[in-house]
Every structure is written in structure tokens, then in C-alpha cells.
Design an enzyme around this catalytic site. Structure first.
Site, PDB file in Angstrom:
ATOM      1  N   THR B 147       0.857  -1.197   0.000  1.00 13.14           N
ATOM      2  CA  THR B 147       0.000   0.000   0.000  1.00 13.14           C
ATOM      3  C   THR B 147       0.889   1.243   0.000  1.00 13.14           C
ATOM      4  O   THR B 147       1.283   1.718  -1.053  1.00 13.14           O
ATOM      5  CB  THR B 147      -0.966   0.018   1.201  1.00 13.14           C
ATOM      6  N   LYS B 169       4.356  -6.773   3.806  1.00 17.49           N
ATOM      7  CA  LYS B 169       3.994  -5.396   3.492  1.00 17.49           C
ATOM      8  C   LYS B 169       3.689  -4.683   4.800  1.00 17.49           C
ATOM      9  O   LYS B 169       3.400  -5.328   5.814  1.00 17.49           O
ATOM     10  CB  LYS B 169       2.797  -5.320   2.555  1.00 17.49           C
ATOM     11  N   THR B 180      -1.541  -1.755   8.112  1.00 19.93           N
ATOM     12  CA  THR B 180      -1.765  -3.185   8.043  1.00 19.93           C
ATOM     13  C   THR B 180      -0.481  -3.887   7.647  1.00 19.93           C
ATOM     14  O   THR B 180       0.129  -3.569   6.643  1.00 19.93           O
ATOM     15  CB  THR B 180      -2.860  -3.491   7.033  1.00 19.93           C
ATOM     16  N   GLU B 260       6.396   4.804   7.307  1.00 24.30           N
ATOM     17  CA  GLU B 260       5.841   6.013   6.681  1.00 24.30           C
ATOM     18  C   GLU B 260       6.517   7.296   7.172  1.00 24.30           C
ATOM     19  O   GLU B 260       6.460   7.617   8.354  1.00 24.30           O
ATOM     20  CB  GLU B 260       4.340   6.099   6.964  1.00 24.30           C
ATOM     21  N   ASN B 379      -0.045  10.838   6.784  1.00 16.91           N
ATOM     22  CA  ASN B 379      -1.214  10.290   7.468  1.00 16.91           C
ATOM     23  C   ASN B 379      -2.342  11.299   7.665  1.00 16.91           C
ATOM     24  O   ASN B 379      -3.371  10.979   8.253  1.00 16.91           O
ATOM     25  CB  ASN B 379      -0.791   9.671   8.803  1.00 16.91           C
ATOM     26  N   SER B 384      -5.994   6.153   4.995  1.00 17.46           N
ATOM     27  CA  SER B 384      -5.547   4.752   5.009  1.00 17.46           C
ATOM     28  C   SER B 384      -6.128   4.020   6.188  1.00 17.46           C
ATOM     29  O   SER B 384      -6.665   4.619   7.094  1.00 17.46           O
ATOM     30  CB  SER B 384      -4.028   4.686   5.064  1.00 17.46           C
TER      31      SER B 384
END
Lengths: 384, 384
Positions: B147, B169, B180, B260, B379, B384
Site C-alpha cells: 500500500t 507489506k 496493516t 511512513e 497520514n 488509510s
């Protein structure tokens, strides 16, 4: 005027050059009596600053004559030298005021690890100036306790023949606390330290304790309540508690509104919880979820992150029964998408999140802030 | 190649247009046997996505023929319709492969609340293409599960006549998980599901469970280990566990490195704790402290924030005995300033924080990331 609104108190704020800005950084509040009753609550952090260790001893007998507070250094993790600095500060104040050092509270705020000889000298050498500047009509003390705050926070309450005055600094909660939160509350009501202690715990439990701006507990948090009895009025205790609650809630809202780098004030109201503990735990889990807080910064009503946060708790609830509303729009009903997220307007500073757990009758509201680029900037570029 | 390195496995990744990017978003891994033993660990979040609820049932008997994974939608909080989607997905895979739907695991990742008719149709309609594309030499499955990841994460291990392959992932931890996190590990070793289960829990406990990038636990995390037995080699279980640990640690480091918006990988090593639990709790409290994480982003060795975080735990320690080192420089000794903070170079991506609790012999390392403006941006701007 803040802490000198009630009769029987004098205060001052002077420049000791602890802060590099040249602004006031040493505050003093004296209780002239006739009573000198007091109560205080302290940080729950086990790593307590030297002023906390000192003040916990001072408050034990419920008698306080004065409180001295400095910004520009937390005097935390500064060893026995730092504790001696706190002790000597109380002695200096006591000597100048003709009271016992054991009745002088000390508070410090600023960078952890700061508390060397220079720090000590600047405080001790400026105690006389702080005593000299004491006034029953003071506006300086509330400025001298500020660090990253952008505005002074004060609150007052006028009772029937008695009053409350208060000043606060910081942008977070009592336990845990965002930055060092210091609060001084004065009253001329004629109340004992036992009554003050009861009232203060009732009031802080539902105000400062429900503020969770960034989940970080300070080493120096202290909320102090002092009564002079100068009004010679003994209020109904329940009335005093209600007044104190309103003063503390007012200050808590001001702290929330001035939280470092924040762009939203978020009130998370949890209803129909099994008990108050569950409601608080659920609200706090959402308040501490960085993904949720970043979403609010981006004006994104991301209710999935709310549910994911609730799911990390052990509160009684069925994840597939929960409703979530944001600013009045129910975006999730019984664990499924409800109204379109586009209906939620998150552009105002104030954001209301309502979580219906459908598990009982208890309620709690946790107040927090969003997670912003400015918060990260301020806390990466500024050593605090 | 990743999950098809061990013999007895086929995999594929196809475009189902669940993601708006047009990149692969549907992955399938089939175990050709002769064994079909498997084990899995799931998110600890009580708000579980539909694929988690389904997969927990499938894994109960330790037999798995295939696992299908999609990005572009979490199928979480999508009600009974969403659960039916998961069930129908397993049925479609089972029909196409000639196996039982009760032996087909399902994983989903993406936005919570996504799982409508269109989502269902795109998956079901593309199962035949995924089956058609199955290959013993596949490089697509590891791409289809991504993702916000910037790179695919894979790891392999060559044992004595047997091997392990893995793909992952996400950019966070198992419990809690950042985003996730999905992991599929394959082996051709001849091991039972009981042995796999024991090995998987041993390996994840010290790898994914010690990764705490942003403290947010996902609703969809799943780590699956499948054994085909195709090598006809029964390894010494201890050897297999060591190999699995190295594969999981390798993947955990890759997840940390791609978290991230992160600019630092921070390894927090706690030594001389009373027990392993204390060491882990202390490390995690620092890993979740936003003020500490923002300081590292600003290359500021703010050890006061480390001690303040430790003080919020109930671990056995004396705050005034603790040592803290950063990148090899002891900046705090026995709760007092030690070496000058200017000696600490925090410009490299890797940061090592060493906390000596001086309370026992236990050790644990928690791996986290800094809190950056880019994390907040990603974010807040990306749902997400």
C-alpha cells in the site's frame, strides 16, 4: 490579576535571566493569611523533579506560606546538587518573608538536566527582587511561569463573599502532561487543608486529568491550591467544589487551546460505557492514536482509526455495535459506514467526536489536540 | 522470488483495480504439498477485520491450501456483507484450485470501511486471473500486497536441503501495528502445524512484536507460515526456529526502514532489567513517546525525554541510578548529565539508544522510528 484576586495574597514576577529571552522567569505568590491551608497534586511520573520531591514534603502538613516558581530550567535529573538548589531556594524565600522554609513550595519548568551552579545563583540572587516586587495587584507572576505558551492562562471565580484566582502554564495534562504544567490557585475562603485537598482532587479529576494533548507525562507537573481565609467566609463545600471545577475546566480548555503546534481542539465524548473507567480508557486510547490525530489535522473524518483505537482497549463493548459521530454527523453506525464522510466539516478549530459504546450508562470526555507538522517542528527544533 | 523459493509453492499477483494506481493488488499463494500444514498469528486488536475473523477459523485445524491477499481495501467494519465477501472470496479460490474453502486464508489491507459490492466484484471476478497466473517462479505477489510501502520486502533462507521464503507489506508491528502488516512465509521443510505454530510464535515474539513504529495497532495484521514438505527433509526444529527468527528479523528491519515518513530507525536496547517484561515495557514507553521521537527527528539527543518516558512505567528501577547512551555516548549517568550532548551525532539514519536500568540481568530491544513532519503529512493527506 489572577492569583491576587482573592484577598490575602501577594504575587510578583521578575527577570532572573534563566530564560534567554529576557522575559520574566521567576514568580512568587505569598499567602498573607490569616489561614495558610493548602493542598496540591503532583505528576504521576516516577521520575520526579527535585522541586516535586521537595514540595511533596512541604504539603504533607497542609500548611503553605508561599510558592516560588521558575521557568527556564526543570531542575530534574540534576542530582543532589539540584535538590540542594531547591532547598536553598525555599530557605531564601523563607528568610526574606520571615516564614518557615518548610512552608515554601517550589516549582520549576524548562529543560530536564538544567540545574547547575549558574542556575542556582540566578534564582537565589533574585529572590530578594521577587519579594520586593510582591503586590496585591499583580499581573507579572502569570507571565513569569510561561515557556512555550503563547498566552498567559488565568481564571477567576466570584463566590458569595469569597473568590478564587488562578494561573497556569503548559499545554497539556496533569497525568500524563504534555509539557510541564504548573497551576497555582488561590482563594480567600475559610477552608481547611483537608477540605482543600478533597476539593482539589475532585476538580482536577474531571479537568486536568481529562486533558491528554500528546500522551507525554511530565516530571514537574504540580497543581497547588492555597486558602488565606481572609474573606472570613466559610462557603458550603459543595459550592466551593463546583466553583473550583469551573476554574479548573476553564484553565484546562485554555491549555488545550494553546497546545504546542496544534490546529484543532478535539473533545472525545464517550457515552453509554459500562462505567466511567471504561469511558475514560476508550477516550484516552483515541486521544493517543497518532494516526487519528494526524487525520484530524488533515480535516479527514477517519472513523476507521477511531474504531481501531477503541479495539486496543479492554473496555466492555462490541466493536460491531459502536456508533461514531464527528461534529454531529454519524459516520459509523453499528460498526458499519453510515453518513458520507464528506458531510463532516472539520475546518473549525473545535472538533467533537461522539462515541456510543452501547454498553451501559457511564460517560467521560477526554480533551486532546491534533498531531501537526508544527507540533513536530516545535518539539524537534526546540529543546524542552 | 520470495514465497516460491521453497519447492511446493506457486504464487501470483494481478491487477484487480482495487487500487487507483493500476498496480497489482490481488495476490495468491498456493501450497502444492504434499503437506499442507500451517500456522498464523493475528492482530491483538479486538476490532478485527472480516478476513481476520475468517482466517482464525481456517487456521484452527492447521491445514491451509492457499492464501489470497488484497490491497486497496481493508474489508473491516463493513458488516455481514463484508464477511460474506471474504467467505465468497475463499469459495472462489477453492473452486478454481479444487480445494476446500475451509483451507483458504484471506487477508485484506487498505482503508477501513471499504468493502462494498464493487470491492467484492473486483476481487471475485479476478480470482480466475490470479489462479491462471500462478507460477513457481513468481515476483508479482510481493508487489500486489503493497500500500504505502515504497519497496517490496522479501527474505529467504537456505537450510540443509530445505528453505524458507517470505514476503511482507506494511511499515509497523504486529501488535500493535502501524499500518496493516501482512506477512506470508513458506517453507518446504517437512513440519507439522504444531511445530510451525511453536516456531512462528517464537520468531514473531522477538521480531515483529518488538517493532513499534507508531504505537497504532492494526485491525488486519496477519503473519502466516505454510509448509509444503516438498523437500522431504525434516529439519532439527531448533535449527528451523533459528532460521525463521533470522527471516522475521530481516523483514522487521525492512519494515522499520520503510516506515511512513520516517527519517531515523531507532533501536532502543534496555539492559540490566529485572526481567524481560520490564525491559520490553521500558523500551516501548520510550518508543511511543512523541516528544522523544520528535527530538530524534531534529537530531537532538534529548535524554530527559527518555527518562521522563521511563518514569511512566511500573518497571523496577531507580530513576536516579539509570544510565542513558545515544550512539555510543553516555549522556546521562546515574540520573545526572554526563557527556556533553554535542558529542552525539544523530545525522545517520540508524540511532542506537542504550538504557541501563541497573536492576537485573534481562534485556530487550524495541525498534521504532522518529516522528516526522512527513509522517504527519502522509497520514493526514492520505486516507488509510
Amino acid at each position: 490579576m489572577s492569583v491576587t484576586v482573592p484577598s490575602g495574597f501577594r504575587a510578583s514576577g521578575v527577570v532572573a535571566n534563566l530564560k534567554s529571552t529576557g522575559k520574566p522567569d521567576l514568580a512568587l505568590v505569598q499567602n498573607l493569611g490569616p489561614r495558610h491551608s493548602a493542598a496540591a497534586v503532583f505528576t504521576g511520573n516516577r521520575a520526579k523533579a527535585n522541586p516535586i520531591i521537595w514540595s511533596e514534603r512541604v504539603i504533607a502538613d497542609g500548611v503553605v506560606s508561599a510558592i516560588i516558581l521558575n521557568s527556564g530550567g526543570a531542575n530534574c535529573f540534576t542530582g543532589s546538587f539540584g535538590f540542594q538548589t531547591t532547598h536553598q531556594t525555599a530557605e531564601a524565600v523563607a528568610d526574606a518573608l520571615g516564614v518557615s522554609a518548610g512552608d515554601v513550595l517550589v516549582c520549576s519548568t524548562g529543560l530536564i538536566g538544567v540545574g547547575d551552579q549558574e542556575f542556582r545563583d540566578k534564582i537565589i540572587n533574585n529572590v530578594p527582587a521577587a519579594v520586593e516586587a510582591l503586590s496585591e495587584d499583580d499581573d507579572s507572576a502569570q507571565l513569569a511561569i510561561l515557556t512555550t505558551d503563547s498566552v498567559a492562562k488565568t481564571a477567576t471565580y466570584a463566590g458569595d463573599g469569597w473568590s478564587i484566582g488562578a494561573m497556569a502554564k503548559g499545554a497539556g495534562m496533569l497525568a500524563p502532561g504534555l509539557a510541564t504544567m504548573l497551576v497555582v490557585i488561590t482563594t480567600d475562603a475559610d477552608l481547611s487543608s483537608v477540605e482543600l485537598n478533597h476539593a482539589l482532587r475532585e476538580a482536577t479529576r474531571l479537568s486536568f486529568d481529562r486533558l491528554d494533548s500528546d500522551g507525554c507525562m511530565s516530571t514537574n507537573d504540580q497543581v497547588t491550591l492555597m486558602a488565606s481565609g481572609a474573606s472570613e467566609v466559610i462557603p458550603v463545600l459543595a459550592d466551593f467544589i463546583e466553583a473550583l471545577k469551573s476554574v479548573c475546566s476553564d484553565l484546562a480548555r485554555q491549555l488545550q487551546g494553546d497546545a504546542e503546534g496544534s490546529s484543532h481542539d478535539i473533545d472525545i465524548e464517550v457515552i453509554h460505557a459500562k462505567d466511567e473507567h471504561d469511558a475514560e480508557v476508550v477516550g484516552r486510547s483515541v486521544a493517543r492514536n497518532n494516526l487519528f490525530k494526524a487525520a484530524i489535522y488533515g480535516n479527514d473524518p477517519n472513523w476507521g482509526r477511531v474504531l481501531a483505537a477503541i479495539g486496543t482497549t479492554d473496555a466492555t463493548f462490541d466493536p460491531y455495535a459502536v456508533d461514531v459521530s464527528m461534529n454531529g454527523v454519524r459516520v459509523c453506525h453499528a460498526g458499519e459506514p453510515d453518513q458520507p464522510r464528506e458531510m463532516v466539516d472539520l475546518t473549525p478549530r473545535h472538533v467533537s467526536v461522539l462515541i456510543d459504546l452501547k454498553s451501559g450508562d457511564a460517560t467521560a470526555t477526554i480533551r486532546t489536540n491534533d498531531l501537526t507538522k508544527e507540533y513536530v517542528h516545535e518539539n524537534s527544533a526546540y529543546s524542552s
